[in-house]
Design a protein around this motif. Structure first.
Motif, PDB file in Angstrom:
ATOM      1  N   LYS A  39      -3.104  -5.775  -2.451  1.00  6.34           N
ATOM      2  CA  LYS A  39      -2.589  -4.990  -2.035  1.00  6.34           C
ATOM      3  C   LYS A  39      -2.392  -5.361  -0.509  1.00  6.34           C
ATOM      4  O   LYS A  39      -3.033  -6.677   0.087  1.00  6.34           O
ATOM      5  CB  LYS A  39      -3.889  -3.518  -1.407  1.00  6.34           C
ATOM      6  CG  LYS A  39      -3.860  -2.349  -2.304  1.00  6.34           C
ATOM      7  CD  LYS A  39      -2.084  -2.330  -3.231  1.00  6.34           C
ATOM      8  CE  LYS A  39      -2.560  -1.314  -4.384  1.00  6.34           C
ATOM      9  NZ  LYS A  39      -1.287  -1.138  -4.843  1.00  6.34           N
ATOM     10  N   VAL A  42       1.006  -1.492  -0.105  1.00  6.80           N
ATOM     11  CA  VAL A  42      -0.197  -0.356  -0.040  1.00  6.80           C
ATOM     12  C   VAL A  42       0.682   1.201   0.102  1.00  6.80           C
ATOM     13  O   VAL A  42       2.178   1.396   0.934  1.00  6.80           O
ATOM     14  CB  VAL A  42      -0.953   0.291   0.921  1.00  6.80           C
ATOM     15  CG1 VAL A  42      -1.572   1.093   1.272  1.00  6.80           C
ATOM     16  CG2 VAL A  42      -2.563  -1.001   1.059  1.00  6.80           C
ATOM     17  N   LEU A  50      -8.842   4.148   0.485  1.00 14.39           N
ATOM     18  CA  LEU A  50      -8.215   3.160   1.342  1.00 14.39           C
ATOM     19  C   LEU A  50      -9.133   2.865   2.537  1.00 14.39           C
ATOM     20  O   LEU A  50      -9.558   2.279   3.268  1.00 14.39           O
ATOM     21  CB  LEU A  50      -6.343   3.334   2.151  1.00 14.39           C
ATOM     22  CG  LEU A  50      -6.733   1.982   2.818  1.00 14.39           C
ATOM     23  CD1 LEU A  50      -5.908   0.468   2.227  1.00 14.39           C
ATOM     24  CD2 LEU A  50      -4.253   2.829   2.915  1.00 14.39           C
ATOM     25  N   ILE A  98      -1.443  -2.765   8.075  1.00 14.52           N
ATOM     26  CA  ILE A  98      -1.028  -2.289   6.352  1.00 14.52           C
ATOM     27  C   ILE A  98       0.496  -2.524   6.138  1.00 14.52           C
ATOM     28  O   ILE A  98       1.068  -2.400   6.867  1.00 14.52           O
ATOM     29  CB  ILE A  98      -1.880  -0.815   6.285  1.00 14.52           C
ATOM     30  CG1 ILE A  98      -3.222  -0.932   6.132  1.00 14.52           C
ATOM     31  CG2 ILE A  98      -1.149  -0.448   4.441  1.00 14.52           C
ATOM     32  CD1 ILE A  98      -3.739   0.844   6.203  1.00 14.52           C
ATOM     33  N   ASN A  99       0.624  -3.008   5.094  1.00 14.55           N
ATOM     34  CA  ASN A  99       2.633  -3.655   4.810  1.00 14.55           C
ATOM     35  C   ASN A  99       2.909  -4.521   5.803  1.00 14.55           C
ATOM     36  O   ASN A  99       3.742  -3.286   6.490  1.00 14.55           O
ATOM     37  CB  ASN A  99       3.062  -2.604   4.685  1.00 14.55           C
ATOM     38  CG  ASN A  99       2.897  -1.393   2.907  1.00 14.55           C
ATOM     39  OD1 ASN A  99       1.848  -2.178   2.417  1.00 14.55           O
ATOM     40  ND2 ASN A  99       2.145  -0.175   3.246  1.00 14.55           N
TER      41      ASN A  99
END
Length: 188
Positions: A56, A21, A28, A76-77
């Motif tokens: 993603k 992302v 998002l 996220i990530n």
């Protein structure tokens, strides 16, 4: 918010590594809100973006432990660190696992008992969670989705053959298969 269709095993986005992302914006935030609603409607304890057709690196989770403590968030990530997985066969009751992308079935699978999740939240702020037991299992399961791995890919014999038979019988294992929580009569 909207309940999104959940892709079923065989959909290409489920079998490919997800991309990082890079933009933290309203789009998002909307995706994450929709993923929470979809996960809750399914019902599930985790949902990765590839499961709703978005390649993603992010997942949501929501689980209440035996002490009534709710563990809910978005990663996220993420980076995931795990302790070694115990050897031996998985316990058919304590280590049973299911997946919203292979609904209606559960199989025993050994997972690491502890994990450290490092990720960012919707504001791009870094955080870290030390997890044990089921929360560690949830993190490992969802993290695998971001690498294009389904828990089915990790199953030992005879379960590795059993899920293939089920998939063929249901017409899964091919692109463009999905189910809609709250509409279709499928639950993980």
């Amino acid at each position: 918010m909207a309940v999104l269709p959940i892709r079923i095993q065989g959909e290409p986005v489920l079998h490919a590594p997800a991309e990082p992302v890079t933009v933290f914006d309203d789009e998002l935030r909307q995706l994450v809100a929709d993923m929470y609603e979809t996960m809750d409607a399914a019902p599930g304890v985790g949902l990765a973006a590839p499961q709703v057709g978005v390649g993603k690196r992010l997942f949501v989770y929501g689980w209440t432990d035996d002490d009534d403590i709710e563990h809910r968030g978005v990663a996220i990530n993420p980076v995931l660190w795990i302790t070694p997985t115990p050897t031996g066969e998985a316990d058919d009751e304590e280590e049973i696992e299911g997946c919203l992308s292979f609904p209606g079935e559960r199989f025993p699978l050994r997972r690491s008992p502890e994990a450290i999740l490092q990720a960012t939240d919707l504001d791009g702020e870094a955080f870290e969670v030390h997890a044990e037991g089921w929360l560690a299992r949830i993190f490992q399961h969802e993290y695998d989705h971001l690498d294009g791995i389904l828990y089915l890919d990790r199953l030992p014999r005879p379960f590795d053959r059993e899920w293939v038979k089920i998939s063929k019988k249901r017409g899964w294992g091919v692109p463009e298969k999905a189910w809609q929580p709250g509409v279709d009569d499928l639950e993980a």
